[in-house]
Write a protein that holds these residues in place. Structure first.
Motif, mmCIF file in Angstrom:
data_model
loop_
_atom_site.group_PDB
_atom_site.id
_atom_site.type_symbol
_atom_site.label_atom_id
_atom_site.label_comp_id
_atom_site.label_asym_id
_atom_site.label_seq_id
_atom_site.Cartn_x
_atom_site.Cartn_y
_atom_site.Cartn_z
ATOM 1 N N LYS A 127 0.876 -1.155 0.000
ATOM 2 C CA LYS A 127 0.000 0.000 0.000
ATOM 3 C C LYS A 127 0.917 1.211 0.000
ATOM 4 O O LYS A 127 1.981 1.198 0.627
ATOM 5 C CB LYS A 127 -0.894 -0.002 1.234
ATOM 6 C CG LYS A 127 -1.886 -1.139 1.238
ATOM 7 C CD LYS A 127 -2.757 -1.098 2.461
ATOM 8 C CE LYS A 127 -3.716 -2.278 2.434
ATOM 9 N NZ LYS A 127 -4.518 -2.340 3.649
ATOM 10 N N LYS A 128 0.511 2.260 -0.685
ATOM 11 C CA LYS A 128 1.392 3.411 -0.858
ATOM 12 C C LYS A 128 0.746 4.665 -0.273
ATOM 13 O O LYS A 128 -0.432 4.939 -0.513
ATOM 14 C CB LYS A 128 1.714 3.604 -2.338
ATOM 15 C CG LYS A 128 2.445 2.379 -2.894
ATOM 16 C CD LYS A 128 2.628 2.445 -4.370
ATOM 17 C CE LYS A 128 3.316 1.165 -4.843
ATOM 18 N NZ LYS A 128 3.504 1.160 -6.274
ATOM 19 N N PHE A 129 1.559 5.404 0.492
ATOM 20 C CA PHE A 129 1.085 6.582 1.196
ATOM 21 C C PHE A 129 2.067 7.736 1.020
ATOM 22 O O PHE A 129 3.279 7.517 0.953
ATOM 23 C CB PHE A 129 0.980 6.309 2.703
ATOM 24 C CG PHE A 129 0.084 5.168 3.056
ATOM 25 C CD1 PHE A 129 -1.272 5.369 3.265
ATOM 26 C CD2 PHE A 129 0.595 3.886 3.188
ATOM 27 C CE1 PHE A 129 -2.101 4.314 3.592
ATOM 28 C CE2 PHE A 129 -0.224 2.820 3.522
ATOM 29 C CZ PHE A 129 -1.582 3.036 3.715
ATOM 30 N N ILE A 130 1.532 8.940 0.987
ATOM 31 C CA ILE A 130 2.336 10.157 1.094
ATOM 32 C C ILE A 130 1.843 10.895 2.321
ATOM 33 O O ILE A 130 0.636 11.097 2.489
ATOM 34 C CB ILE A 130 2.208 11.057 -0.152
ATOM 35 C CG1 ILE A 130 2.852 10.392 -1.367
ATOM 36 C CG2 ILE A 130 2.845 12.432 0.111
ATOM 37 C CD1 ILE A 130 2.654 11.148 -2.675
ATOM 38 N N LEU A 131 2.762 11.283 3.169
ATOM 39 C CA LEU A 131 2.473 12.135 4.313
ATOM 40 C C LEU A 131 3.087 13.498 3.992
ATOM 41 O O LEU A 131 4.305 13.630 3.898
ATOM 42 C CB LEU A 131 3.068 11.550 5.590
ATOM 43 C CG LEU A 131 2.918 12.375 6.862
ATOM 44 C CD1 LEU A 131 1.460 12.661 7.171
ATOM 45 C CD2 LEU A 131 3.579 11.649 8.023
ATOM 46 N N ASP A 158 -3.673 5.400 -6.985
ATOM 47 C CA ASP A 158 -3.961 4.656 -5.745
ATOM 48 C C ASP A 158 -2.955 4.922 -4.630
ATOM 49 O O ASP A 158 -2.648 4.030 -3.830
ATOM 50 C CB ASP A 158 -4.069 3.154 -6.022
ATOM 51 C CG ASP A 158 -5.270 2.826 -6.889
ATOM 52 O OD1 ASP A 158 -6.324 3.469 -6.710
ATOM 53 O OD2 ASP A 158 -5.145 1.948 -7.759
ATOM 54 N N ILE A 159 -2.445 6.120 -4.567
ATOM 55 C CA ILE A 159 -1.589 6.547 -3.460
ATOM 56 C C ILE A 159 -2.461 7.347 -2.503
ATOM 57 O O ILE A 159 -3.125 8.297 -2.918
ATOM 58 C CB ILE A 159 -0.402 7.390 -3.955
ATOM 59 C CG1 ILE A 159 0.487 6.556 -4.893
ATOM 60 C CG2 ILE A 159 0.400 7.934 -2.778
ATOM 61 C CD1 ILE A 159 1.560 7.360 -5.602
ATOM 62 N N THR A 160 -2.495 6.950 -1.248
ATOM 63 C CA THR A 160 -3.262 7.654 -0.224
ATOM 64 C C THR A 160 -2.430 8.814 0.299
ATOM 65 O O THR A 160 -1.262 8.628 0.656
ATOM 66 C CB THR A 160 -3.631 6.701 0.928
ATOM 67 O OG1 THR A 160 -4.384 5.603 0.392
ATOM 68 C CG2 THR A 160 -4.440 7.403 1.998
ATOM 69 N N ILE A 161 -3.025 9.998 0.351
ATOM 70 C CA ILE A 161 -2.297 11.186 0.807
ATOM 71 C C ILE A 161 -2.888 11.693 2.114
ATOM 72 O O ILE A 161 -4.084 12.007 2.197
ATOM 73 C CB ILE A 161 -2.334 12.313 -0.239
ATOM 74 C CG1 ILE A 161 -1.720 11.833 -1.561
ATOM 75 C CG2 ILE A 161 -1.595 13.557 0.287
ATOM 76 C CD1 ILE A 161 -1.817 12.843 -2.687
ATOM 77 N N PHE A 162 -2.025 11.761 3.126
ATOM 78 C CA PHE A 162 -2.344 12.410 4.394
ATOM 79 C C PHE A 162 -1.661 13.774 4.379
ATOM 80 O O PHE A 162 -0.523 13.889 3.913
ATOM 81 C CB PHE A 162 -1.799 11.609 5.578
ATOM 82 C CG PHE A 162 -2.493 10.300 5.806
ATOM 83 C CD1 PHE A 162 -3.558 10.214 6.686
ATOM 84 C CD2 PHE A 162 -2.069 9.150 5.158
ATOM 85 C CE1 PHE A 162 -4.206 8.997 6.908
ATOM 86 C CE2 PHE A 162 -2.698 7.936 5.367
ATOM 87 C CZ PHE A 162 -3.771 7.863 6.248
ATOM 88 N N THR A 163 -2.331 14.794 4.894
ATOM 89 C CA THR A 163 -1.710 16.112 5.003
ATOM 90 C C THR A 163 -1.762 16.572 6.451
ATOM 91 O O THR A 163 -2.729 16.296 7.173
ATOM 92 C CB THR A 163 -2.395 17.151 4.091
ATOM 93 O OG1 THR A 163 -3.769 17.278 4.450
ATOM 94 C CG2 THR A 163 -2.280 16.756 2.626
ATOM 95 N N VAL A 164 -0.693 17.257 6.870
ATOM 96 C CA VAL A 164 -0.599 17.803 8.223
ATOM 97 C C VAL A 164 -0.229 19.272 8.111
ATOM 98 O O VAL A 164 0.798 19.616 7.526
ATOM 99 C CB VAL A 164 0.456 17.058 9.070
ATOM 100 C CG1 VAL A 164 0.535 17.646 10.470
ATOM 101 C CG2 VAL A 164 0.162 15.563 9.117
ATOM 102 N N ALA A 180 -5.380 16.240 0.338
ATOM 103 C CA ALA A 180 -5.581 14.992 1.080
ATOM 104 C C ALA A 180 -6.581 14.083 0.369
ATOM 105 O O ALA A 180 -7.473 14.543 -0.342
ATOM 106 C CB ALA A 180 -6.067 15.301 2.493
ATOM 107 N N THR A 181 -6.446 12.796 0.589
ATOM 108 C CA THR A 181 -7.352 11.817 -0.007
ATOM 109 C C THR A 181 -8.802 12.090 0.384
ATOM 110 O O THR A 181 -9.703 11.941 -0.425
ATOM 111 C CB THR A 181 -6.922 10.392 0.387
ATOM 112 O OG1 THR A 181 -5.625 10.156 -0.206
ATOM 113 C CG2 THR A 181 -7.900 9.346 -0.113
#
Length: 188
Positions: A127-131, A158-164, A180-181
């Motif tokens: 699974k692929k994510f960007i923070l 299909d990359i899930t993006i979280f933003t802070v 963000a996703t």
């Protein structure tokens, strides 16, 4: 990780004030902890949690792209130690353009090389994510537009993006929510 290392990240909760003393300008960043210090602490906590979940570095790979007007990269590697060390040495300086950094992160995640690395090590399909961690302050609205295009492309892959958001103004918060996703993937 996509990490903001621009000059505004050295600020504390509010932008700095300044005063002239003779020919010198004295900057006052106010009391408290800088946004960059908070970012580094957050990455360190993430490193500790990931290390607890994958103590033998069998399943989790991390990389980082840090940006101001340019980018610096920590290549993808097993575990989170190299990214944590890379982040701990980041200075906060320069202008802000997150578009190349977001594109860079997505490029490395969607590439065949990343899929093969997991297949060879653990037969997994990762699974692929960007923070994405920032104060949301790109120097020009066109950089926001370019970044949001990169966010959209990553989500299409299909990359899930979280933003802070670190003390982001309303424009920055709106920008990060759009990247963000979903609203559940946005934090401040």
């Amino acid at each position: 990780l996509v990490l903001d290392k621009s000059g505004s990240m050295q600020w504390h909760e509010n932008p700095p004030t300044w005063r002239r003393v003779g020919r010198r300008v004295i900057w006052d960043y106010g009391p408290g902890v800088s946004r960059m210090t908070t970012l580094k602490q957050a990455v360190n906590v993430l490193h500790m949690r990931l290390s607890e979940q994958d103590p033998k570095n069998q399943f989790i790979r991390t990389g980082a792209t840090a940006y101001d007007r340019n980018i610096r990269r920590q290549r993808m590697d097993w575990g989170s130690g190299p990214v944590n060390r890379f982040t701990s040495r980041l200075p906060a300086a320069g202008g802000t353009d997150s578009s190349r950094a977001m594109g860079d992160a997505a490029y490395y995640l969607k590439g065949e090389k990343e899929h093969l690395a997991h297949k060879q090590k653990n037969s997994g399909d990762p699974k692929k994510f960007i923070l994405f961690m920032t104060d949301g302050e790109n120097n020009h609205p066109v950089f926001d537009t370019r970044t949001l295009t990169q966010c959209s492309n990553a989500k299409d892959d299909d990359i899930t993006i979280f933003t802070v958001a670190f003390h982001a103004p309303q424009r920055g918060q709106d920008f990060l929510k759009s990247c963000a996703t979903s609203d559940d993937h946005y934090f401040r």
